[in-house]
Design a protein around this motif. Structure first.
Motif, short mmCIF file in Angstrom:
data_model
loop_
_atom_site.label_atom_id
_atom_site.label_comp_id
_atom_site.label_asym_id
_atom_site.label_seq_id
_atom_site.Cartn_x
_atom_site.Cartn_y
_atom_site.Cartn_z
N UNK B 191 0.81 -1.24 0.06
CA UNK B 191 0.12 0.08 -0.10
C UNK B 191 1.01 1.33 0.05
N UNK B 192 0.34 2.23 -0.66
CA UNK B 192 1.14 3.47 -0.54
C UNK B 192 0.41 4.17 0.69
N UNK B 193 1.13 4.06 1.76
CA UNK B 193 0.53 4.51 3.16
C UNK B 193 1.72 4.79 3.78
N UNK B 194 1.44 6.12 4.60
CA UNK B 194 2.68 6.70 5.40
C UNK B 194 2.54 6.02 6.65
N UNK B 195 2.70 4.73 7.00
CA UNK B 195 2.52 3.95 8.19
C UNK B 195 3.95 3.38 8.30
N UNK B 196 4.35 3.26 9.34
CA UNK B 196 5.49 2.57 9.94
C UNK B 196 5.57 1.03 9.42
N UNK B 197 4.60 0.48 9.77
CA UNK B 197 4.31 -1.04 9.48
C UNK B 197 4.65 -1.49 8.11
N UNK B 198 3.91 -0.57 7.04
CA UNK B 198 4.11 -0.62 5.59
C UNK B 198 5.55 -0.48 5.28
N UNK B 199 6.09 0.89 5.64
CA UNK B 199 7.52 1.07 5.38
C UNK B 199 8.36 0.03 5.83
N UNK B 200 8.21 -0.81 7.01
CA UNK B 200 9.07 -1.82 7.47
C UNK B 200 8.69 -3.19 6.38
N UNK B 201 7.83 -3.31 5.98
CA UNK B 201 7.53 -4.44 5.16
C UNK B 201 8.30 -4.16 3.73
N UNK B 202 8.22 -2.92 3.24
CA UNK B 202 9.01 -2.67 2.04
C UNK B 202 10.68 -2.65 2.28
N UNK B 203 10.94 -2.14 3.39
CA UNK B 203 12.39 -2.30 3.68
C UNK B 203 12.74 -3.72 3.90
N UNK B 204 12.06 -4.44 4.51
CA UNK B 204 12.51 -5.77 4.85
C UNK B 204 12.81 -6.62 3.56
#
Lengths: 343, 343
Positions: B191-204
């Protein structure tokens, strides 16, 4: 969320009018008090600019209303109820109400705890997906003249408002469809549950068989317990498989039964529809995504939820409103799992 | 539910003791007041026999507590949240608390409405599955010293209690698993979402690629909007299919993305895992029942829910309890959808 809360006085100061005038406008009494249209617009704009938040408690005290609805549902982890909760919420919000939800795990005593908690918190009324043995609670609410409407499940012995699916007709249609597709040995897996909606699903199935001159054999009906569901469904299917002249089509009376049934059918490496044709109640993504898409009875979830809110709000606004009892039609969605039997 | 409410006085009369003594026992103060064990048992039995219901409001006034928890979740129609709500409810009930739930449809302003309504109704504290842009609300609760714990999602910039999944690690593990199974072109739909959990999934996902010496190509990451989800997922998959050297494995950052993706993959008559190997976040019956069972990251739903209740109740009972910040591990459930690539 402001450091200091904006009051009507602040708005009055900014607008150069009296606090009383602001109050008329904010509380929607401007017509009755003959406030000029332009000044009303100006006051609303200032209220918006200043992020004015009406004090809900004060508003409630004035109107005797809390603008909150309690939604008590049998099981939040069932997607049918979770989705209907979403519809109720959207519709209530559109009408200016907030919904607070409680889930009772199909247990009447938990439902009663929830209703008491929500009554203490002064909701204006209830939408209730009732669980077994909760007639006493419903009667209590009725005696206390607390506005409520039953959703999805109702008690024929109790004369209350309700909005539900015509389960007899739905089940009848599902079974008749299987007969039309060439199946004449049809099993039903249902819950052993003393609830009208479940009785109706069983009766609809039996009537469709009988009106099509097929004997509704006792052993074709498996009534399973909610507890220990997985094993109970396995046992029911094992029972069918052991019969001489075994059922070649299965109906599932709920989504949860279908999921467990399909899982076991996969485990046994049986094929749908060749080994078992299938029609199910409920709705779930799995019915579309299964290798053989499942024929199901689509309940009018959106209409049910919207209508329930509508009926409840009428009741809240006028407790003497006559009863509304609505049965809505389910729609048979035909897919591969019930395709014409190969003779 | 009795016609006349049973009072402590009635119990005292029946037991032949003082009302004060009944009160000590009913309110659990008998030890401190040195009430005899036998008489305490007798009083409890009589209370039960008479169907005595403690007056919750009076109890609340005495203790300053309502024994109610507000659970605010992002979307009740998402089975992950519906199931976690069920766990929170069970655990809270075990500890003597009732849970009232509100769902905010991933909208911060709706979440705020709910929190205000529930605060007005005096819940003792909140468990919150936060939505985007709700930091201000969280800060407000913290300033007002209202006990709360964030569940599943948290804000790294805000020092609050939280109980969540280690999303970086989960996503890393999922991507590394695909690499081990022979895939080196791996797309991620998030998701294009400014939420930490989503950022973390992308970074992982990106870290797993890079640490395995695979360039994390920009075009392999599709960030889609929550609104118009179905079409956005289709467009993302169409995009992948058009690439030279297209991704041969896909990761879905949530259950909702996976459902939409699988539906479209079926529509295109593509096969899993031959056309696309798959690993998904979330959990759903469909992952087991799909023709090719889907490999997924099992979040510790039960542990998350239980721990959140635990942390919140500690906070309610002692506002000065130090912060608890828990990251739990997700477990990779390997199934057919990510089986070893055929070279």
């Amino acid at each position: 969320m402001n450091a200091k809360k904006v009051s009507m006085k602040d708005i009055a100061k900014e607008a150069g009018v009296s606090t009383a005038l602001v109050s008329y406008v904010i509380n929607g009494n401007e017509k009755e008090k003959r406030v000029g249209k332009e000044i009303a617009i100006k006051i609303r704009e200032i209220a918006k600019k200043l992020n004015y938040e009406p004090n809900q408690v004060a508003k409630s005290l004035r109107s005797g209303k809390t603008y909150t609805i309690g939604l008590v549902i049998a099981d939040i982890s069932n997607p049918f109820f979770a989705n209907i909760a979403r519809v109720v919420e959207d519709e209530a919000r559109r009408k200016g109400y907030t919904v607070i939800i409680g889930s009772c795990d199909e247990k009447a005593d938990k439902a009663w705890d929830l209703i008491k908690v929500l009554m203490n918190r002064q909701v204006d009324g209830f939408i209730i997906v009732a669980s077994e043995h909760s007639e006493k609670q419903i009667r209590h609410l009725r005696e206390k003249k607390i506005p409520f409407v039953l959703l999805d499940r109702h008690f024929p012995g109790l004369n209350t408002d309700f909005v539900a699916t015509d389960n007899f007709k739905a089940s009848y249609d599902g079974c008749e469809h299987l007969i039309e597709m060439g199946y004449d040995k049809i099993g039903l897996i249902a819950y052993k549950l003393d609830m009208h909606h479940m009785h109706e699903r069983i009766k609809g199935y039996q009537s469709a068989l009988e009106e099509n001159k097929i004997e509704a054999k006792k052993e074709w009906l498996a009534e399973v317990e909610f507890e220990n569901l997985e094993n109970e469904v396995k046992r029911a299917i094992d029972g069918f498989l052991k019969m001489e002249n075994r059922p070649e089509a299965l109906m599932f009376a709920t989504y949860g039964l279908a999921i467990n049934g399909l899982r076991y059918i996969n485990e046994l490496k049986l094929k749908v529809p060749d080994d078992f044709a299938i029609v199910s109640f409920g709705q779930a993504e799995i019915f579309e995504l299964y290798y053989c898409p499942i024929t199901y009875l689509l309940q009018p979830l959106e209409d049910l939820g919207v209508k329930a809110v509508d009926v409840l709000l009428n009741k809240i606004n006028d407790k003497e409103t006559p009863l509304t009892q609505v049965l809505m039609k389910a729609k048979l969605i035909q897919q591969e799992s019930s395709k014409m039997k190969v003779k």
